[in-house]
Design a protein around this motif. Structure first.
Motif, PDB file in Angstrom:
ATOM      1  N   GLU A 158      13.829   3.071 -96.237  1.00  0.00           N
ATOM      2  CA  GLU A 158      12.577   3.208 -95.483  1.00  0.00           C
ATOM      3  C   GLU A 158      11.394   2.858 -96.392  1.00  0.00           C
ATOM      4  O   GLU A 158      11.336   3.284 -97.539  1.00  0.00           O
ATOM      5  CB  GLU A 158      12.411   4.649 -94.978  1.00  0.00           C
ATOM      6  CG  GLU A 158      13.529   5.117 -94.070  1.00  0.00           C
ATOM      7  CD  GLU A 158      13.498   4.435 -92.711  1.00  0.00           C
ATOM      8  OE1 GLU A 158      12.476   3.786 -92.396  1.00  0.00           O
ATOM      9  OE2 GLU A 158      14.485   4.564 -91.965  1.00  0.00           O
ATOM     10  N   SER A 290       7.745   5.116 -90.528  1.00  0.00           N
ATOM     11  CA  SER A 290       8.968   4.710 -89.825  1.00  0.00           C
ATOM     12  C   SER A 290       9.972   5.839 -89.739  1.00  0.00           C
ATOM     13  O   SER A 290      10.867   5.815 -88.901  1.00  0.00           O
ATOM     14  CB  SER A 290       9.608   3.517 -90.536  1.00  0.00           C
ATOM     15  OG  SER A 290       9.938   3.861 -91.884  1.00  0.00           O
ATOM     16  N   CYS A 291       9.808   6.863 -90.596  1.00  0.00           N
ATOM     17  CA  CYS A 291      10.823   7.923 -90.672  1.00  0.00           C
ATOM     18  C   CYS A 291      10.194   9.236 -91.095  1.00  0.00           C
ATOM     19  O   CYS A 291       9.351   9.262 -92.003  1.00  0.00           O
ATOM     20  CB  CYS A 291      11.907   7.504 -91.673  1.00  0.00           C
ATOM     21  SG  CYS A 291      13.193   8.737 -91.953  1.00  0.00           S
ATOM     22  N   ALA A 326       9.022   6.579 -84.646  1.00  0.00           N
ATOM     23  CA  ALA A 326       9.640   6.931 -85.917  1.00  0.00           C
ATOM     24  C   ALA A 326      10.904   7.754 -85.674  1.00  0.00           C
ATOM     25  O   ALA A 326      11.007   8.486 -84.689  1.00  0.00           O
ATOM     26  CB  ALA A 326       8.661   7.735 -86.774  1.00  0.00           C
TER      27      ALA A 326
END
Length: 373
Positions: A158, A290-291, A326
């Motif tokens: 990530e 994104s995470c 996400a």
């Protein structure tokens, strides 16, 4: 002449930018010396230390309580020194990384404030570097845990990651393009003190309605104890389990009973998870990672907690249905993440030392001199 001055100014500005961009992280863990380092995780009453190799493997780990649970900076520094020297007897230690539960300045040299220790503007890095004769790196424990998850755990691959640590409160960290974002003053990531309920529960920070008052270990235990103290019928099971001693109700016990199907405990974890999802949606609106990696002791509840968090996140996310979402995932490295991350970050400041008895003797001599002061 003005064109020349302008060119010189642009050149100096570019050099400044390059120095800023060229942080240790950006120089890359890939080019750091592949040498063993020690990671230290400091809590309010315990210190855990471990030797970690370049692949994130713990070669040896030791743990101790601070003597008499002392909160004195000198006592904690003595304890750290003893653990590092002990590990150095069996391993060729090249640097020491420390993850501290508190605010660490942007230079990663001072602990500005630690809620569980009497550290106020404590020059921890320089004091320990002088005693240990190896480079020392100090960082916030949530930053070190996030780094470990990005390097070796749930955040691998990530490039924009946010970690949330759910313990007694809520901590957090931000990683972008392989660098920890610490903020101008080093104290970024205090997500637990975002206000989510104006005029809500009082927080120990002095404000009301902080996120961690609704989604944390303390919030979970508070709700369970309130129901038990009110002799609510839904709390009879947990009251019986603790023999009527309401003060013995803990987060791990609530999680255990929830896994056994206790309706009240399942509901409490769902509520904590829903508040977690609300806060994550706010962070997504601000940071767009994104995470999200969820760590800390409360995350042991797994999908009893993270499932409701994902549902609430999808309901609350700004622009839902018109933007990528996400992922929300549980941390993989457990309670050792902070220690592993601190050790790995320390490799970025490690110099290649030649193994020699002189170095170890020098450390002991410094330690003895410090002890006689």
């Amino acid at each position: 002449m003005s064109m020349y001055r302008d060119r010189v100014h642009r050149g100096s500005a570019r050099a400044t930018v390059l120095r800023t961009v060229g942080t240790r992280e950006r120089r890359s863990h890939l080019t750091a010396p592949r040498v063993p380092t020690v990671g230290i995780d400091i809590g309010g009453t315990k210190v855990m230390a471990g030797v970690v190799d370049a692949d994130g493997t713990i070669l040896e780990k030791v743990r101790t309580e601070t003597p008499d649970k002392s909160k004195s900076p000198k006592v904690v520094e003595d304890t750290i020194t003893e653990l590092v020297l002990d590990l150095s007897d069996r391993h060729d230690v090249h640097a020491v990384g420390i993850g501290a539960a508190g605010w660490v300045d942007a230079d990663r040299s001072k602990v500005l404030f630690a809620p569980h220790l009497n550290w106020r503007n404590e020059p921890l890095r320089d004091r320990l570097a002088g005693r240990l004769a190896v480079p020392v790196m100090v960082d916030n424990d949530a930053n070190t845990a996030a780094w470990a998850e990005w390097r070796f755990g749930a955040g691998r691959g990530e490039d924009h990651l946010v970690m949330i640590t759910l313990g007694t409160g809520i901590g957090g960290a931000i990683l972008e393009d392989g660098a920890v974002k610490r903020g101008k003053y080093g104290v970024a990531g205090e997500f637990g003190h975002m206000q989510v309920v104006p005029g809500g529960h009082r927080c120990p920070c002095g404000n009301r309605g902080c996120w961690e008052q609704y989604s944390s270990g303390n919030a979970l235990v508070r709700e369970a104890r309130e129901l038990a103290a009110a002799d609510s019928p839904v709390a009879y099971n947990i009251i019986e389990r603790v023999g009527g001693r309401i003060g013995d109700i803990t987060g791990p016990l609530i999680t255990e009973l929830a896994r056994e199907g206790d309706a009240m405990c399942v509901e409490l974890l769902q509520e904590i998870g829903q508040w977690l999802g609300v806060g994550i949606a706010n962070l997504a609106a601000a940071l767009d990672p994104s995470c999200f990696v969820i760590g800390g002791g409360v995350s042991a509840a797994d999908d009893l907690l993270i499932g409701p968090a994902r549902e609430a996140f999808r309901r609350q996310l700004t622009g839902r249905g018109y933007r990528p979402e996400a992922t929300i995932t549980k941390a993989q490295l457990g309670p050792e993440a902070g220690m592993v991350g601190a050790a790995d970050l320390a490799r970025l400041v490690a110099r290649r030392f030649r193994r020699a008895n002189r170095r170890r003797v020098e450390r002991y001599e410094r330690y003895e001199r410090a002890g006689r002061r």
